[in-house]
Structures are given as C-alpha cells and as structure tokens.
Design a protein around this motif. Structure first.
Motif, PDB file in Angstrom:
ATOM      1  N   GLU A  50     -16.505  43.276  41.406  1.00 29.51           N
ATOM      2  CA  GLU A  50     -17.953  43.419  41.318  1.00 29.51           C
ATOM      3  C   GLU A  50     -18.474  43.129  39.915  1.00 29.51           C
ATOM      4  OE1 GLU A  50     -19.856  47.317  41.889  1.00 29.51           O
ATOM      5  OE2 GLU A  50     -21.033  46.257  43.395  1.00 29.51           O
ATOM      6  N   ALA A  51     -18.073  43.906  38.927  1.00 26.81           N
ATOM      7  CA  ALA A  51     -18.632  43.767  37.588  1.00 26.81           C
ATOM      8  C   ALA A  51     -17.729  44.479  36.583  1.00 26.81           C
ATOM      9  CB  ALA A  51     -20.031  44.362  37.539  1.00 26.81           C
ATOM     10  N   VAL A  52     -18.109  44.344  35.320  1.00 25.86           N
ATOM     11  CA  VAL A  52     -17.451  45.079  34.245  1.00 25.86           C
ATOM     12  C   VAL A  52     -18.463  46.081  33.703  1.00 25.86           C
ATOM     13  CG1 VAL A  52     -16.441  44.921  31.942  1.00 25.86           C
ATOM     14  CG2 VAL A  52     -15.929  43.170  33.663  1.00 25.86           C
ATOM     15  N   LEU A  53     -18.050  47.322  33.590  1.00 29.36           N
ATOM     16  CA  LEU A  53     -18.877  48.400  33.072  1.00 29.36           C
ATOM     17  C   LEU A  53     -18.533  48.594  31.600  1.00 29.36           C
ATOM     18  CD1 LEU A  53     -20.781  50.820  33.665  1.00 29.36           C
ATOM     19  CD2 LEU A  53     -18.729  52.112  34.230  1.00 29.36           C
ATOM     20  N   LYS A  54     -19.537  48.555  30.733  1.00 31.39           N
ATOM     21  CA  LYS A  54     -19.352  48.706  29.288  1.00 31.39           C
ATOM     22  C   LYS A  54     -19.984  50.021  28.851  1.00 31.39           C
ATOM     23  CE  LYS A  54     -20.633  46.416  24.957  1.00 31.39           C
ATOM     24  NZ  LYS A  54     -21.373  45.263  24.394  1.00 31.39           N
ATOM     25  N   ILE A  55     -19.200  50.886  28.201  1.00 34.64           N
ATOM     26  CA  ILE A  55     -19.692  52.190  27.754  1.00 34.64           C
ATOM     27  C   ILE A  55     -19.545  52.307  26.242  1.00 34.64           C
ATOM     28  CG2 ILE A  55     -19.352  54.683  27.878  1.00 34.64           C
ATOM     29  CD1 ILE A  55     -18.315  54.306  30.679  1.00 34.64           C
ATOM     30  N   ASN A  56     -20.617  52.752  25.594  1.00 36.20           N
ATOM     31  CA  ASN A  56     -20.603  53.002  24.162  1.00 36.20           C
ATOM     32  C   ASN A  56     -19.912  54.340  23.921  1.00 36.20           C
ATOM     33  OD1 ASN A  56     -21.195  53.690  21.503  1.00 36.20           O
ATOM     34  ND2 ASN A  56     -23.191  52.694  21.561  1.00 36.20           N
TER      35      ASN A  56
END
Length: 66
Positions: A50-56
């Motif tokens: 689906e997608a790539v989740l990017k978390i700070n």
C-alpha cells in the motif's frame, strides 16, 4: 494500528501513536538514526503493497504516508 515507543534500557513504554491508514498491517520497518525518522511498509492485503509510513521520532506525532 498502533506503534509503541519503548525505552530500550528499561523496556518501558514511553509513548504510542495510533494510525488509521486502512492497511492490513505493518510488514517492514527501518530507522534513519541520523535524521530521526522511522519508516514502516504497509500492505493492503497479502498480495498488495500500500504505502510507506514515515514517523518523526523526535516528537512521535508527525507522520505521513509516502
């Protein structure tokens, strides 16, 4: 989905973040220690990425699907 931040010395929970992406789950991850981001690969189902989740990681609140 929920991602939990853990103190690696004491293994105590520090924080968590709930994410509603519609994805079936998180299937991969990598941490960019220099820039303080974590990336998680998501899947819609067993055969579809689906997608790539990017978390700070500095504030553990800002996230985006990329």
């Amino acid at each position: 989905m929920k991602i939990i931040r853990v103190n690696l010395t004491t293994f105590e929970k520090i924080d968590d973040i709930s994410i509603s992406t519609g994805a079936a789950g998180l299937y991969s991850s990598v941490i960019d220690t220099e820039n303080q981001f974590a990336y998680f690969g998501t899947r819609k189902d067993i055969n579809t990425y689906e997608a790539v989740l990017k978390i700070n990681l500095s504030d553990f609140e800002n996230f985006q699907l990329i």
